[in-house]
Structure formats: C-alpha cells, structure tokens
Write an enzyme that holds these catalytic residues in place. Structure first.
Site, PDB file in Angstrom:
ATOM      1  N   THR A  73      -1.643   3.941   4.028  1.00  0.00           N
ATOM      2  CA  THR A  73      -0.665   5.022   3.909  1.00  0.00           C
ATOM      3  C   THR A  73       0.358   4.961   5.044  1.00  0.00           C
ATOM      4  O   THR A  73       0.025   4.532   6.132  1.00  0.00           O
ATOM      5  CB  THR A  73      -1.439   6.348   4.124  1.00  0.00           C
ATOM      6  N   ARG A 123      -7.615   8.251 -10.213  1.00  0.00           N
ATOM      7  CA  ARG A 123      -8.010   8.554  -8.830  1.00  0.00           C
ATOM      8  C   ARG A 123      -6.798   9.000  -8.002  1.00  0.00           C
ATOM      9  O   ARG A 123      -5.726   8.411  -8.045  1.00  0.00           O
ATOM     10  CB  ARG A 123      -8.620   7.302  -8.209  1.00  0.00           C
ATOM     11  N   VAL A 124      -6.989  10.078  -7.259  1.00  0.00           N
ATOM     12  CA  VAL A 124      -5.986  10.536  -6.297  1.00  0.00           C
ATOM     13  C   VAL A 124      -6.680  10.649  -4.941  1.00  0.00           C
ATOM     14  O   VAL A 124      -7.799  11.172  -4.866  1.00  0.00           O
ATOM     15  CB  VAL A 124      -5.400  11.905  -6.710  1.00  0.00           C
ATOM     16  N   GLY A 125      -6.029  10.162  -3.899  1.00  0.00           N
ATOM     17  CA  GLY A 125      -6.631  10.189  -2.567  1.00  0.00           C
ATOM     18  C   GLY A 125      -6.211  11.403  -1.763  1.00  0.00           C
ATOM     19  O   GLY A 125      -5.805  12.440  -2.308  1.00  0.00           O
ATOM     20  N   ASP A 126      -6.284  11.265  -0.469  1.00  0.00           N
ATOM     21  CA  ASP A 126      -5.959  12.376   0.432  1.00  0.00           C
ATOM     22  C   ASP A 126      -4.468  12.584   0.622  1.00  0.00           C
ATOM     23  O   ASP A 126      -4.023  13.692   0.968  1.00  0.00           O
ATOM     24  CB  ASP A 126      -6.577  12.110   1.819  1.00  0.00           C
ATOM     25  N   THR A 134      -4.881   8.405   7.552  1.00  0.00           N
ATOM     26  CA  THR A 134      -4.787   7.139   6.837  1.00  0.00           C
ATOM     27  C   THR A 134      -6.208   6.631   6.609  1.00  0.00           C
ATOM     28  O   THR A 134      -7.128   7.023   7.319  1.00  0.00           O
ATOM     29  CB  THR A 134      -3.947   6.127   7.634  1.00  0.00           C
ATOM     30  N   GLY A 135      -6.365   5.758   5.627  1.00  0.00           N
ATOM     31  CA  GLY A 135      -7.689   5.194   5.372  1.00  0.00           C
ATOM     32  C   GLY A 135      -8.313   5.753   4.108  1.00  0.00           C
ATOM     33  O   GLY A 135      -7.599   6.235   3.218  1.00  0.00           O
ATOM     34  N   SER A 142       0.803  -1.227   0.000  1.00  0.00           N
ATOM     35  CA  SER A 142       0.000   0.000   0.000  1.00  0.00           C
ATOM     36  C   SER A 142       0.836   1.277   0.000  1.00  0.00           C
ATOM     37  O   SER A 142       0.283   2.377   0.020  1.00  0.00           O
ATOM     38  CB  SER A 142      -0.950   0.018   1.204  1.00  0.00           C
ATOM     39  N   THR A 145       1.786   7.014  -0.266  1.00  0.00           N
ATOM     40  CA  THR A 145       0.936   5.833  -0.480  1.00  0.00           C
ATOM     41  C   THR A 145       0.880   5.458  -1.953  1.00  0.00           C
ATOM     42  O   THR A 145       1.160   6.288  -2.826  1.00  0.00           O
ATOM     43  CB  THR A 145      -0.508   6.124   0.000  1.00  0.00           C
ATOM     44  N   GLY A 192      -9.355   7.836   1.523  1.00  0.00           N
ATOM     45  CA  GLY A 192      -8.988   9.217   1.244  1.00  0.00           C
ATOM     46  C   GLY A 192     -10.151  10.118   0.924  1.00  0.00           C
ATOM     47  O   GLY A 192     -10.158  11.301   1.289  1.00  0.00           O
TER      48      GLY A 192
HETATM   49  N1  GLY Z   1      -5.339   7.268   2.360  1.00  0.00           N
HETATM   50  C1  GLY Z   1      -4.833   6.773   1.168  1.00  0.00           C
HETATM   51  C2  GLY Z   1      -5.727   6.923   0.013  1.00  0.00           C
HETATM   52  O1  GLY Z   1      -6.932   7.009   0.165  1.00  0.00           O
HETATM   53  O2  GLY Z   1      -5.238   6.928  -1.087  1.00  0.00           O
END
Ligand code: GLY
Length: 332
Positions: A191, A219-222, A242-243, A86, A209, A245
């Site tokens: 993450t 897709r891009v997360g937080d 974490t988790g 991850s 991450t 995003g």
């Molecule tokens: N927290 C990582 C993501 O959602 O990409």
C-alpha cells in the site's frame, strides 16, 4: 495476562513521552518542540515509492496548500505508476484476473471518504475524496463506486495491464493446487499510505492499494477502511498502515495508533505497541508483515513493523528524498 498487553505501558511512560518531545530515534529535523511552535510542514509515506509521492505532496505544502490536497496529489503519482504492482492500475489482480482497487482519505475535520473493490478507474483516491465531498456517505464499493465515478467523469482505464495479465496467467498455471490460497505481495512495497501536516498545523491522510495479489474475488483489505488503513484526529495526529490487511483490521490498527498517541505516547512508541498487539493476537506470524507510520501534532513521526524490511519516506523543508528503515520486532 500476555507479555505485551495493551495496558503494559505505565502512566509514567506516557507522561515521560509527553515531557520529552525529542524523537526516539533522533530525527530532529522533523520536530518542533511545543504545540505552540510555528508549524513546519511535513509529509511521510510508506515504502520507497513514497519518495516520489512525497515530492508531489510537497509542491502543495510548500505553497501553504492544504494537507488534504497534498495527500491526494501525492498518492496519485503512485496510483498512476504502471510499474507499481501493488497500487493503482498497474496492480496485480485477484485470482480471477480482476484488478480491484481500494482507497480512503481523511482530513483535519474528520471528514472521510472511501472506495473499495473499484475496477477500471485510474485514481481511486480522488473517487474516495469525491465520496467524502459530494455525498453523505463514507464508503462506496464495487459497481456502485464505479457508477459514481463514471457519473462524476473520472478517467477510466483497462486493467490488468498487459504485463500484469501475463504474470497472472503464469501464476495460475503454477499454482493450480494453491488456487484457493492467494499469496501476499512480497515485493518491497505494498500500500501507499501518506500523512501530511500543512503550515496551518492541519493533518490529513490518504491510503490506496490494489490489495493482496491474487486474492479471493470480493476480498477487501484494510486500506479503504477508516480506522484500519488510515485514521486522523487533528487534535492528536494521524496514522496509516501497510501489510496484511486482515491483521490490521483485527486491531483497528490506525485508530489504535492514534488513540495511543492520545494517551501521550510518541508516534514511534504508538506504532510499536500496535504492532505488538498484532503479534499477540496471531499464533502464526509466518508471512505476516504489517507496519504503521504515524505523526503527531508536534510534527514528530515514527514507524514500526512486525518484520524487518519496511521503510518509509519523509519530506520536510530541510530534507528531500529521505527514506528511513522502520524499527521492527523480528527478523524474517
Ligand atoms: N494493506 C493492503 C491490503 O491488505 O490490502
């Protein structure tokens, strides 16, 4: 008004928290009792992979190095770990088989840098730092980020690695109907977010991450978003997430945690209120795991998640390899 509104805590709670620097959950080792006290370095990071990463960061901190160097060196260990699915180049790809990496970094001067959707570069965190230090920008994405990394001589690599490619092919076969519905990583990690305070009392943070396994392309997360995956205000403290995003972005999670600390809340309480806000904003919490960790200028720390199972690693002069289960709102 909802049961757990942002404004539910009273001024009295905030003041009590200010007057009582002792930790909510008794982690006395990590504390100094006043802002004037001599600073003890501390580094915290998400999940058990944070133990090894913290050790690397600690090498910087124990030699009176800067928190910025500590948080970069620390998470590079996780990024280089090919067994990690991850974070970094061992990470799982999007549904089309591309491993796209997200990272950001922020220092005590509120300088920050980020990369998103970066492919084939071994250390996105270092590219994020280069964006911060070498350009006038904060974030570079995709092919632009890659070109920048190549210009600056960053090491490249081929992704996905063999084992990950095999898993992805198997996933594709088994998930024909669910192809449009990627699954969040449910392994015991996600993450890596890291926060360090150095012996000068300065706080920096990093976050990196490979994102949501088998996500939709693009897709891009937080994690690369300053204020969502990471936020530092050296006057107050820092937080990272974490988790899932998407849920973290919706509440500008890490920024929220820091602002709650600014109002006098202990890091633990600030993380809890941010998690509660996520809970309040989502009708369906199925599979919605998110967690925050935070540190304030007094060296106090905290962590909180939606569901049980989130843990974070802590390194101080007194304690090596410590892993704490975060408090949580509900059980899986
Ligand atoms: N927290 C990582 C993501 O959602 O990409």
């Amino acid at each position: 008004m909802k049961r757990r509104s942002f404004f539910k805590f009273s001024l009295a709670t905030a003041l009590t928290s200010l007057m009582k620097p002792e930790s909510i959950f008794g982690m006395q080792n990590h504390e100094i009792s006043t802002r004037e006290a001599k600073t003890e370095p501390v580094v915290i990071s998400t999940w058990s992979h944070g133990i090894e990463a913290n050790e690397e960061a600690w090498k910087v901190l124990e030699n009176n190095g800067k928190s910025l160097d500590a948080v970069e060196q620390g998470v590079k260990i996780t990024e280089a770990d090919l067994s990690n699915r991850s974070v970094g180049i061992g990470g799982r790809p999007d549904r089309d088989g591309h491993v796209t990496l997200d990272a950001c970094i922020m220092d005590e001067r509120s300088r920050c840098g980020a990369v998103a959707y970066l492919e084939g570069i071994q250390h996105p965190i270092s590219v994020a730092r280069a964006v911060m230090e070498k350009t006038q920008h904060v974030m570079l994405v995709g092919s632009g980020a890659k070109a920048f990394a190549l210009d600056y001589g960053f090491e490249t690599c081929k992704t996905p690695i063999k084992e990950v490619k095999k898993d992805w092919k198997a996933w594709k076969k088994e998930n024909k109907e669910a192809f449009e519905k990627p699954e969040i990583n449910h392994e015991n990690h996600d993450t890596i977010g890291m926060l360090a305070m150095d012996s000068f009392g300065n706080i920096s943070g990093s976050c990196t991450t490979s994102g949501w396994a088998y996500k939709l392309p693009g897709r891009v997360g937080d994690s690369p978003i300053i204020g969502a995956g990471l936020f530092v205000d050296n006057e107050i403290g820092g937080a990272c997430a974490t988790g899932m995003g998407e849920a973290i972005i919706r509440i500008a999670g890490s920024h929220t945690v820091v602002e709650l600390m600014r109002q006098g809340l202990h890091p633990q309480e600030a993380c809890k209120l941010a998690v509660e806000r996520i809970i309040d904003k989502h009708e369906n919490l199925e599979g919605l795991q998110c967690g925050f960790i935070a540190i304030n200028k007094m060296g106090q720390i905290g962590g909180f998640s939606v569901y049980n199972g989130f843990n974070y690693a802590v390194r101080t002069a007194n304690g090596k390899g410590k892993l704490f289960d975060a408090a949580f709102d509900r059980k899986w």
